[in-house]
Design a protein around this motif. Structure first.
Motif, PDB file in Angstrom:
ATOM      1  N   ARG A  51       0.859  -1.199   0.000  1.00 57.92           N
ATOM      2  CA  ARG A  51       0.000   0.000   0.000  1.00 57.92           C
ATOM      3  C   ARG A  51       0.889   1.241   0.000  1.00 57.92           C
ATOM      4  O   ARG A  51       1.885   1.308   0.697  1.00 57.92           O
ATOM      5  N   ARG A  52       0.478   2.216  -0.783  1.00 57.99           N
ATOM      6  CA  ARG A  52       1.109   3.532  -0.760  1.00 57.99           C
ATOM      7  C   ARG A  52       0.011   4.565  -0.566  1.00 57.99           C
ATOM      8  O   ARG A  52      -1.055   4.446  -1.155  1.00 57.99           O
ATOM      9  N   GLU A  53       0.284   5.547   0.280  1.00 53.70           N
ATOM     10  CA  GLU A  53      -0.717   6.587   0.576  1.00 53.70           C
ATOM     11  C   GLU A  53      -0.210   7.931   0.072  1.00 53.70           C
ATOM     12  O   GLU A  53       0.937   8.306   0.308  1.00 53.70           O
ATOM     13  N   LEU A  54      -1.096   8.646  -0.637  1.00 55.27           N
ATOM     14  CA  LEU A  54      -0.738   9.969  -1.118  1.00 55.27           C
ATOM     15  C   LEU A  54      -1.976  10.837  -1.224  1.00 55.27           C
ATOM     16  O   LEU A  54      -3.110  10.346  -1.187  1.00 55.27           O
ATOM     17  N   VAL A  55      -1.740  12.144  -1.312  1.00 54.97           N
ATOM     18  CA  VAL A  55      -2.814  13.107  -1.515  1.00 54.97           C
ATOM     19  C   VAL A  55      -2.627  13.664  -2.915  1.00 54.97           C
ATOM     20  O   VAL A  55      -1.564  14.200  -3.247  1.00 54.97           O
ATOM     21  N   ILE A  56      -3.653  13.482  -3.762  1.00 54.27           N
ATOM     22  CA  ILE A  56      -3.562  13.994  -5.137  1.00 54.27           C
ATOM     23  C   ILE A  56      -4.835  14.734  -5.507  1.00 54.27           C
ATOM     24  O   ILE A  56      -5.893  14.545  -4.905  1.00 54.27           O
ATOM     25  N   LYS A  57      -4.711  15.587  -6.510  1.00 55.72           N
ATOM     26  CA  LYS A  57      -5.862  16.340  -7.028  1.00 55.72           C
ATOM     27  C   LYS A  57      -6.820  15.363  -7.707  1.00 55.72           C
ATOM     28  O   LYS A  57      -6.403  14.357  -8.299  1.00 55.72           O
ATOM     29  N   VAL A  77     -10.329   5.694  -1.684  1.00 49.02           N
ATOM     30  CA  VAL A  77     -10.289   7.149  -1.827  1.00 49.02           C
ATOM     31  C   VAL A  77     -11.155   7.814  -0.763  1.00 49.02           C
ATOM     32  O   VAL A  77     -12.303   7.432  -0.552  1.00 49.02           O
ATOM     33  N   TRP A  78     -10.576   8.823  -0.114  1.00 54.08           N
ATOM     34  CA  TRP A  78     -11.296   9.651   0.847  1.00 54.08           C
ATOM     35  C   TRP A  78     -11.195  11.095   0.388  1.00 54.08           C
ATOM     36  O   TRP A  78     -10.095  11.668   0.343  1.00 54.08           O
ATOM     37  N   GLY A  79     -12.321  11.703   0.038  1.00 55.28           N
ATOM     38  CA  GLY A  79     -12.328  13.083  -0.443  1.00 55.28           C
ATOM     39  C   GLY A  79     -12.020  14.066   0.672  1.00 55.28           C
ATOM     40  O   GLY A  79     -12.469  13.907   1.799  1.00 55.28           O
ATOM     41  N   LEU A  80     -11.235  15.095   0.340  1.00 60.43           N
ATOM     42  CA  LEU A  80     -10.887  16.137   1.311  1.00 60.43           C
ATOM     43  C   LEU A  80     -11.817  17.332   1.152  1.00 60.43           C
ATOM     44  O   LEU A  80     -12.242  17.665   0.044  1.00 60.43           O
ATOM     45  N   SER A  81     -12.083  17.985   2.250  1.00 56.64           N
ATOM     46  CA  SER A  81     -12.901  19.189   2.242  1.00 56.64           C
ATOM     47  C   SER A  81     -12.130  20.321   1.567  1.00 56.64           C
ATOM     48  O   SER A  81     -10.892  20.323   1.537  1.00 56.64           O
ATOM     49  N   GLU A  82     -12.861  21.293   1.040  1.00 55.94           N
ATOM     50  CA  GLU A  82     -12.206  22.423   0.381  1.00 55.94           C
ATOM     51  C   GLU A  82     -11.395  23.274   1.359  1.00 55.94           C
ATOM     52  O   GLU A  82     -10.592  24.107   0.960  1.00 55.94           O
ATOM     53  N   TYR A  83     -11.591  23.058   2.658  1.00 53.10           N
ATOM     54  CA  TYR A  83     -10.859  23.825   3.676  1.00 53.10           C
ATOM     55  C   TYR A  83      -9.553  23.152   4.090  1.00 53.10           C
ATOM     56  O   TYR A  83      -8.808  23.693   4.891  1.00 53.10           O
ATOM     57  N   SER A  84      -9.285  21.971   3.573  1.00 50.28           N
ATOM     58  CA  SER A  84      -8.033  21.286   3.888  1.00 50.28           C
ATOM     59  C   SER A  84      -6.873  21.988   3.198  1.00 50.28           C
ATOM     60  O   SER A  84      -7.042  22.581   2.130  1.00 50.28           O
ATOM     61  N   LYS A  85      -5.679  21.870   3.778  1.00 51.11           N
ATOM     62  CA  LYS A  85      -4.530  22.579   3.209  1.00 51.11           C
ATOM     63  C   LYS A  85      -4.128  22.045   1.837  1.00 51.11           C
ATOM     64  O   LYS A  85      -3.626  22.786   1.013  1.00 51.11           O
ATOM     65  N   SER A  86      -4.383  20.759   1.553  1.00 53.19           N
ATOM     66  CA  SER A  86      -4.003  20.176   0.263  1.00 53.19           C
ATOM     67  C   SER A  86      -5.126  20.216  -0.757  1.00 53.19           C
ATOM     68  O   SER A  86      -4.960  19.743  -1.876  1.00 53.19           O
ATOM     69  N   GLY A  88      -9.001  22.252  -2.286  1.00 53.24           N
ATOM     70  CA  GLY A  88      -9.592  23.545  -2.585  1.00 53.24           C
ATOM     71  C   GLY A  88     -10.892  23.362  -3.342  1.00 53.24           C
ATOM     72  O   GLY A  88     -11.486  22.283  -3.332  1.00 53.24           O
ATOM     73  N   LEU A  89     -11.313  24.415  -4.035  1.00 51.13           N
ATOM     74  CA  LEU A  89     -12.555  24.369  -4.803  1.00 51.13           C
ATOM     75  C   LEU A  89     -12.279  23.987  -6.253  1.00 51.13           C
ATOM     76  O   LEU A  89     -11.205  24.277  -6.784  1.00 51.13           O
ATOM     77  N   GLY A  90     -13.266  23.370  -6.899  1.00 55.39           N
ATOM     78  CA  GLY A  90     -13.168  23.062  -8.328  1.00 55.39           C
ATOM     79  C   GLY A  90     -11.995  22.174  -8.675  1.00 55.39           C
ATOM     80  O   GLY A  90     -11.850  21.066  -8.154  1.00 55.39           O
ATOM     81  N   ASP A  91     -11.117  22.678  -9.558  1.00 57.10           N
ATOM     82  CA  ASP A  91      -9.961  21.903 -10.017  1.00 57.10           C
ATOM     83  C   ASP A  91      -8.935  21.671  -8.919  1.00 57.10           C
ATOM     84  O   ASP A  91      -8.058  20.820  -9.055  1.00 57.10           O
ATOM     85  N   GLU A  92      -9.016  22.425  -7.845  1.00 61.94           N
ATOM     86  CA  GLU A  92      -8.070  22.280  -6.736  1.00 61.94           C
ATOM     87  C   GLU A  92      -8.496  21.207  -5.734  1.00 61.94           C
ATOM     88  O   GLU A  92      -7.768  20.929  -4.788  1.00 61.94           O
ATOM     89  N   ALA A  93      -9.677  20.612  -5.923  1.00 58.58           N
ATOM     90  CA  ALA A  93     -10.168  19.576  -5.007  1.00 58.58           C
ATOM     91  C   ALA A  93      -9.219  18.380  -5.029  1.00 58.58           C
ATOM     92  O   ALA A  93      -8.694  17.995  -6.074  1.00 58.58           O
ATOM     93  N   ALA A  94      -8.980  17.812  -3.846  1.00 62.17           N
ATOM     94  CA  ALA A  94      -8.031  16.700  -3.726  1.00 62.17           C
ATOM     95  C   ALA A  94      -8.616  15.595  -2.855  1.00 62.17           C
ATOM     96  O   ALA A  94      -9.647  15.777  -2.197  1.00 62.17           O
ATOM     97  N   SER A  95      -7.940  14.458  -2.857  1.00 64.88           N
ATOM     98  CA  SER A  95      -8.369  13.299  -2.069  1.00 64.88           C
ATOM     99  C   SER A  95      -7.153  12.588  -1.498  1.00 64.88           C
ATOM    100  O   SER A  95      -6.057  12.656  -2.058  1.00 64.88           O
ATOM    101  N   ILE A  96      -7.394  11.896  -0.383  1.00 60.79           N
ATOM    102  CA  ILE A  96      -6.394  10.985   0.159  1.00 60.79           C
ATOM    103  C   ILE A  96      -6.627   9.650  -0.543  1.00 60.79           C
ATOM    104  O   ILE A  96      -7.763   9.167  -0.605  1.00 60.79           O
ATOM    105  N   VAL A  97      -5.561   9.069  -1.077  1.00 58.39           N
ATOM    106  CA  VAL A  97      -5.688   7.844  -1.858  1.00 58.39           C
ATOM    107  C   VAL A  97      -4.727   6.788  -1.314  1.00 58.39           C
ATOM    108  O   VAL A  97      -3.547   7.072  -1.095  1.00 58.39           O
ATOM    109  N   HIS A  98      -5.250   5.586  -1.094  1.00 61.08           N
ATOM    110  CA  HIS A  98      -4.416   4.421  -0.798  1.00 61.08           C
ATOM    111  C   HIS A  98      -4.368   3.592  -2.071  1.00 61.08           C
ATOM    112  O   HIS A  98      -5.414   3.232  -2.620  1.00 61.08           O
ATOM    113  N   VAL A  99      -3.157   3.304  -2.541  1.00 66.59           N
ATOM    114  CA  VAL A  99      -2.968   2.496  -3.737  1.00 66.59           C
ATOM    115  C   VAL A  99      -2.500   1.111  -3.289  1.00 66.59           C
ATOM    116  O   VAL A  99      -1.497   0.988  -2.590  1.00 66.59           O
TER     117      VAL A  99
END
Length: 160
Positions: A51-57, A77-86, A88-99
């Protein structure tokens, strides 16, 4: 001429016990079917995973998921809120991903991620514990095909 019937005392509408209309449920493991299910589950082969864990858009995540059928890997995949440091809104939205992937597919998985613009090699690979208490990890290890497990909730990224 009618005979008088003896009067019965009035019965209570409710009684303290549930009575026969409510099913009695046995605890897990008491029924023979439970033991049979556990036996079948233990007989099923479990894949040995990394398993590898990363935060990606999320835009990058979409590119990676398109490669999932061609290359054998699973994602949680766990979606991050737009208020998280990694995130944001729209294209800046990111998620925590376990591969998750098997060791034999590691090079193919790393190439698939790098062709999608994600540097998966920068993140350390951790072996997945076969007796992991995490349900999504158990589901991925027992599955024969690649899975994409996405949580419906939104999470706030905290300090490490």
């Amino acid at each position: 001429r009618a005979r008088a019937r003896p009067r019965r005392p009035p019965r209570a509408m409710w009684r303290p016990d549930a009575g026969p209309c409510v099913a009695q449920v046995a605890d897990w493991g008491e029924l023979p079917e439970d033991a049979e299910y556990i036996r079948q589950l233990k007989a099923m082969p479990k894949r040995i995973m990394k398993r590898r864990e990363l935060v990606i858009k999320n835009l990058m995540l979409e590119k990676v998921t398109r490669k999932q059928g061609k290359v054998n890997f699973s994602l949680a995949v766990w979606g991050l809120s737009e208020y998280s440091k990694s995130s944001g809104l729209g294209d800046e939205a990111a998620s925590i991903v376990h591969v998750f992937y098997e060791s034999r597919d590691e090079r193919k998985v790393l190439n698939a991620f790098s062709s999608a613009g994600v540097d998966l090699e920068a993140v350390e690979a951790v072996p997945v514990e076969p007796d992991s208490p995490m349900p999504h990890e158990q589901e991925i290890m027992y599955s024969k095909e690649s899975l994409l497990i996405q949580d419906d909730l939104t999470y706030e990224e905290g300090p490490p």
